[in-house]
Scaffold this motif. Structure first.
Motif, PDB file in Angstrom:
ATOM      1  N   SER A  18      41.785   8.104 114.533  1.00  0.00           N
ATOM      2  CA  SER A  18      41.713   9.449 114.440  1.00  0.00           C
ATOM      3  C   SER A  18      41.856   9.986 112.994  1.00  0.00           C
ATOM      4  O   SER A  18      41.050  10.990 112.835  1.00  0.00           O
ATOM      5  CB  SER A  18      42.752   9.864 115.126  1.00  0.00           C
ATOM      6  N   SER A  19      42.623   9.345 112.070  1.00  0.00           N
ATOM      7  CA  SER A  19      42.649   9.788 110.839  1.00  0.00           C
ATOM      8  C   SER A  19      41.451   9.541 110.064  1.00  0.00           C
ATOM      9  O   SER A  19      40.831  10.528 109.450  1.00  0.00           O
ATOM     10  CB  SER A  19      43.758   9.054 110.087  1.00  0.00           C
ATOM     11  N   LEU A  20      40.841   8.447 110.555  1.00  0.00           N
ATOM     12  CA  LEU A  20      39.399   8.175 109.618  1.00  0.00           C
ATOM     13  C   LEU A  20      38.440   9.352 110.297  1.00  0.00           C
ATOM     14  O   LEU A  20      37.705   9.785 109.145  1.00  0.00           O
ATOM     15  CB  LEU A  20      38.813   6.900 110.170  1.00  0.00           C
ATOM     16  N   ILE A  21      38.225   9.722 111.449  1.00  0.00           N
ATOM     17  CA  ILE A  21      37.401  10.686 111.835  1.00  0.00           C
ATOM     18  C   ILE A  21      37.968  12.140 111.246  1.00  0.00           C
ATOM     19  O   ILE A  21      36.810  12.612 110.760  1.00  0.00           O
ATOM     20  CB  ILE A  21      37.389  10.854 113.524  1.00  0.00           C
ATOM     21  N   ARG A  22      39.081  12.370 111.151  1.00  0.00           N
ATOM     22  CA  ARG A  22      39.277  13.821 110.563  1.00  0.00           C
ATOM     23  C   ARG A  22      38.942  13.759 108.944  1.00  0.00           C
ATOM     24  O   ARG A  22      38.317  14.632 108.624  1.00  0.00           O
ATOM     25  CB  ARG A  22      40.815  13.948 110.671  1.00  0.00           C
ATOM     26  N   GLU A  23      39.155  12.798 108.196  1.00  0.00           N
ATOM     27  CA  GLU A  23      38.769  12.815 107.015  1.00  0.00           C
ATOM     28  C   GLU A  23      37.212  12.792 106.835  1.00  0.00           C
ATOM     29  O   GLU A  23      36.529  13.562 106.051  1.00  0.00           O
ATOM     30  CB  GLU A  23      39.266  11.180 106.300  1.00  0.00           C
ATOM     31  N   ALA A  24      36.600  12.100 107.758  1.00  0.00           N
ATOM     32  CA  ALA A  24      35.044  12.075 107.662  1.00  0.00           C
ATOM     33  C   ALA A  24      34.566  13.472 107.982  1.00  0.00           C
ATOM     34  O   ALA A  24      33.642  13.962 107.280  1.00  0.00           O
ATOM     35  CB  ALA A  24      34.381  11.026 108.797  1.00  0.00           C
ATOM     36  N   LYS A  25      35.103  14.399 108.903  1.00  0.00           N
ATOM     37  CA  LYS A  25      34.615  15.658 109.320  1.00  0.00           C
ATOM     38  C   LYS A  25      34.838  16.451 108.127  1.00  0.00           C
ATOM     39  O   LYS A  25      34.265  17.522 108.328  1.00  0.00           O
ATOM     40  CB  LYS A  25      35.578  15.949 110.702  1.00  0.00           C
ATOM     41  N   GLU A  26      35.465  16.190 107.234  1.00  0.00           N
ATOM     42  CA  GLU A  26      35.715  17.051 106.087  1.00  0.00           C
ATOM     43  C   GLU A  26      34.762  17.002 105.098  1.00  0.00           C
ATOM     44  O   GLU A  26      34.366  17.850 104.333  1.00  0.00           O
ATOM     45  CB  GLU A  26      37.244  16.924 105.336  1.00  0.00           C
TER      46      GLU A  26
END
Length: 431
Positions: A18-26
């Motif tokens: 989940s953390s990786l996805i949030r960072e990627a979406k930025e």
């Protein structure tokens, strides 16, 4: 995806994802929305495209998913909660060459584990890794000229683990690798050297422990024998002893004993061992008679009758109330305080001395054959939990409560765990 421990899968896999996805979406317009109950990732434009964490409580939960491409991941597959039913149910979703199923786990303890059936099934490709394949170990061994990566095991840790688990000097990288060979029939990697701690085989060599490997225990019979052999030399001419910690296990009735021990870094003495002593006033007087130093930590079993005795003594003595079922101070290692205390006593035995003719010595020899450590999965990782006291009381085990051992472990916990020295004293404390 499922796992032998659903809560740990949620913590160790889903949260980082989940953390990786949030960072990627930025940085990029990445699709997919993270949902938490149950843990999953969904794609608005394609409802049949998703990632989902599935509880392994019921094997049937893994069935009934089909699509153009399916990836099934079973993590911690060596755990007892994962059975052949789970593998069979998950495998029902694999229909053609575009689908994949990946099973991940430590090597099982023995051939009775369901993971072993998969390892010997020709339909599966088995890939075994040892800790010696770690990038950081290769760097330390001079095989790779690169920077070390944070979070990976290194050669220093492997050496420390070997010497701690096996109580002997690390033989070197080449000797460890030369002990590995491939089984001609199954193709499974095995170890030719037996007699070592099973953790070494499973966690570092990445193989099933061979016959003759040592179970994971807080201490072994040879540790007790070593402490017995050291007794004469350590105690010779030593009539006056200033103890660094006391352990008090208070009788709860039913044939239990109140036991008081005194411990230093090198010796332990049974100061009192009284069967069914009576109420807490009698137990209080026993402590007052044998414990004369009001500053030294007194670690007391604070369950039932022991709690009342602690109430009576807390204003005079440096009492620490010990509750065996509470969380251990070293939570990354041990499931509860009882296990922590047993392991601290096991460490103490490496340099300590025990009277070979004492009741304690006899009880320790028996306990060393019956107390094992089992892996217990928590959200924070895998910890160790010792054989329960109720199991030890069964006739085919000790057949009684190990009161002498309990008191010795309380003292060792007070001697070795720093907080018992710095935080305890003259009041109600429970760590």
């Amino acid at each position: 995806m499922t796992s032998g421990s659903y809560s740990q899968m949620e913590e160790a896999t889903f949260k980082p994802m989940s953390s990786l996805i949030r960072e990627a979406k930025e940085r990029v317009p990445l699709e997919g929305e993270v949902k938490k109950s149950p843990p999953r990732i969904e794609f608005e434009r394609d409802p049949e495209h998703y990632f989902r964490c599935v509880s392994g409580r019921y094997p049937d939960n893994l069935e009934g998913r089909h699509n153009e491409r399916i990836l099934v991941v079973v993590d911690e597959s060596d755990k007892p909660d994962i059975s052949m039913e789970h593998f069979d149910s998950a495998q029902s979703s694999i229909t053609d060459d575009r689908d994949r199923m990946v099973v991940i786990g430590n090597p099982p303890r023995d051939e009775g584990n369901s993971l072993y059936e998969l390892m010997t099934d020709p339909r599966w490709e088995v890939i075994q890794f040892s800790s010696f394949d770690s990038h950081n170990v290769l760097v330390d061994a001079g095989e790779v000229e690169e920077e070390k990566l944070p979070g990976l095991v290194d050669l220093k840790q492997i050496k420390e683990d070997y010497e701690s688990w096996n109580r002997e000097e690390f033989p070197g990288v080449d000797a460890c690798l030369n002990s590995l060979e491939q089984d001609g029939e199954t193709g499974i990697l095995t170890c030719t050297e037996s007699g070592l701690d099973e953790r070494w085989y499973r966690r570092r060599l990445g193989v099933i422990p061979p016959d003759g490997s040592k179970s994971v225990r807080p201490f072994h019979t040879e540790d007790v024998v070593s402490a017995e052999n050291a007794y004469q030399e350590i105690t010779d001419g030593d009539d006056s002893v200033e103890y660094d910690a006391y352990g008090v296990d208070v009788a709860r009735g039913g044939g239990d004993r109140t036991v008081i021990v005194g411990m230093t870094p090198s010796r332990i003495d049974i100061l009192a061992s009284v069967e069914e002593p009576g109420n807490h006033s009698v137990n209080k007087r026993l402590v007052e008679h044998h414990v004369h130093d009001t500053a030294t930590p007194v670690i007391m079993d604070a369950i039932g009758e022991g709690s009342g005795v602690a109430d009576e003594l807390n204003r005079t003595y440096n009492v620490t109330r010990f509750k065996s079922s509470e969380k251990a101070l070293q939570r990354e290692k041990y499931h509860d305080k009882r296990t922590e205390a047993l392991c601290e006593f096991g460490q103490w035995l490496s340099n300590g001395a025990i009277d070979p003719h004492s009741e304690l010595s006899a009880e320790l020899r028996s306990a060393s054959r019956h107390i094992e450590l089992e892996e217990k999965a928590l959200k924070s990782g895998v910890t160790w939990k010792a054989t329960s006291k109720s199991d030890l009381k069964k006739s085919d085990a000790l057949g009684r409560s190990p009161d002498l051992l309990d008191a010795a472990c309380l003292a060792a916990w007070g001697l070795e765990v720093e907080q018992s020295h710095s935080n305890a004293g003259y009041g109600f404390y429970s760590y």
